[in-house]
Design a protein around this motif. Structure first.
Motif, PDB file in Angstrom:
ATOM      1  N   GLY A 188       0.555  -1.281  -0.036  1.00  0.00           N
ATOM      2  CA  GLY A 188      -0.034  -0.033  -0.013  1.00  0.00           C
ATOM      3  C   GLY A 188       1.024   1.036  -0.043  1.00  0.00           C
ATOM      4  N   THR A 218      -8.982  -2.536  -6.287  1.00  0.00           N
ATOM      5  CA  THR A 218      -8.285  -3.382  -5.679  1.00  0.00           C
ATOM      6  C   THR A 218      -8.078  -2.749  -4.126  1.00  0.00           C
ATOM      7  OG1 THR A 218      -6.070  -2.834  -6.734  1.00  0.00           O
ATOM      8  CG2 THR A 218      -7.145  -4.830  -7.331  1.00  0.00           C
ATOM      9  N   THR A 219      -6.949  -1.952  -3.959  1.00  0.00           N
ATOM     10  CA  THR A 219      -6.500  -1.322  -2.720  1.00  0.00           C
ATOM     11  C   THR A 219      -7.311   0.051  -2.754  1.00  0.00           C
ATOM     12  OG1 THR A 219      -4.722  -0.210  -3.336  1.00  0.00           O
ATOM     13  CG2 THR A 219      -4.417  -2.438  -2.513  1.00  0.00           C
ATOM     14  N   THR A 221      -5.988   2.717  -4.417  1.00  0.00           N
ATOM     15  CA  THR A 221      -4.907   3.686  -4.277  1.00  0.00           C
ATOM     16  C   THR A 221      -5.232   4.582  -5.645  1.00  0.00           C
ATOM     17  OG1 THR A 221      -3.535   2.007  -3.304  1.00  0.00           O
ATOM     18  CG2 THR A 221      -2.781   4.187  -4.028  1.00  0.00           C
TER      19      THR A 221
END
Length: 253
Positions: A188, A218-219, A221
């Protein structure tokens, strides 16, 4: 012809070309089970599609399964994170199909997944969990990456959504300034550092409500980095994607 009409004309021309590309790429067998797909269904059979879609209401913040559909679960109500609208979990059967669109150019699965997303959007609007945006913004690729891949899957998805929902698409409003390494395999912290300052928004952008369009979250970001840029201009942001990779313990097994 003013700039708005010129952009619309260009978008319609691009959409027409993309539709021809999609039509040429559609097989007559399901990408998942390889059984014959009966028209008008394309790319993914109804059985595989239904098996991979969310079967229960889910939180737009974290993806947690809920008993009744609203924007956020109790936990996310306190922080009100970025809303992510997706028809399916990346972990429940459709993830490989979404990845095949991006990495292998297997566009046959795009239309049925987009139509599933459209149905999800209509349901969320009906319960006032979201409101429709004024414009769709596909997550941009750096020009070098676009030349290598030959297409931007986020743009293909946005064009299909724009056609289905009568919402304009602005593919040139967001720009990717840096040709960053792929996010896959990064932590991350590495993802955030990788994308810091990677995007810019055109000065003449005048919309106040947008949906950022991508293939998968997904994350989050990438979406959060772009949302930070947009929110700095007092623009409301939500994310529309074909699948989200929430933590597995948050969904019913």
């Amino acid at each position: 012809m003013d700039r708005t009409r010129l952009n619309l004309s260009r978008w319609q021309l691009r959409l027409s070309r993309l539709r021809r590309l999609l039509a040429a790429s559609l097989p007559n067998r399901c990408m998942i089970c390889h059984q014959r797909v009966l028209l008008p269904q394309r790319g993914i059979c109804l059985t595989c599609l239904d098996a991979g879609l969310y079967s229960s209401p889910s939180c737009l913040g974290c993806g947690r399964t809920m008993s009744l559909q609203s924007a956020y679960c109790g936990t996310c109500m306190t922080t009100r994170p970025l809303k992510v609208v997706a028809p399916a979990s990346y972990h429940q059967g459709l993830g490989e199909t979404v990845a095949a669109i991006k990495y292998q150019g297997q566009l046959a699965g795009l239309n049925p997944l987009v139509q599933a997303l459209v149905r999800r959007i209509h349901k969320l609007v009906a319960v006032e969990a979201i409101s429709l945006p004024q414009v769709l913004l596909p997550v941009p690729l750096h020009p070098r990456r676009l030349r290598q891949r030959g297409f931007n899957q986020a743009y293909l998805i946005a064009c299909e959504l724009g056609q289905a929902l009568s919402i304009p698409v602005q593919p040139d409003a967001l720009m990717r300034l840096c040709d960053t390494p792929p996010q896959a395999g990064l932590t991350g912290k590495q993802r955030r550092r990788n994308l810091a300052g990677a995007f810019s928004l055109s000065d003449g952008f005048e919309y106040q409500r947008v949906a950022l369009v991508d293939d998968v979250v997904t994350t989050g970001t990438t979406a959060m980095e772009i949302a930070k840029l947009l929110e700095g201009r007092y623009i409301q942001v939500q994310v529309w994607c074909l699948a989200r990779a929430e933590a597995p313990h948050l969904i019913d097994q």
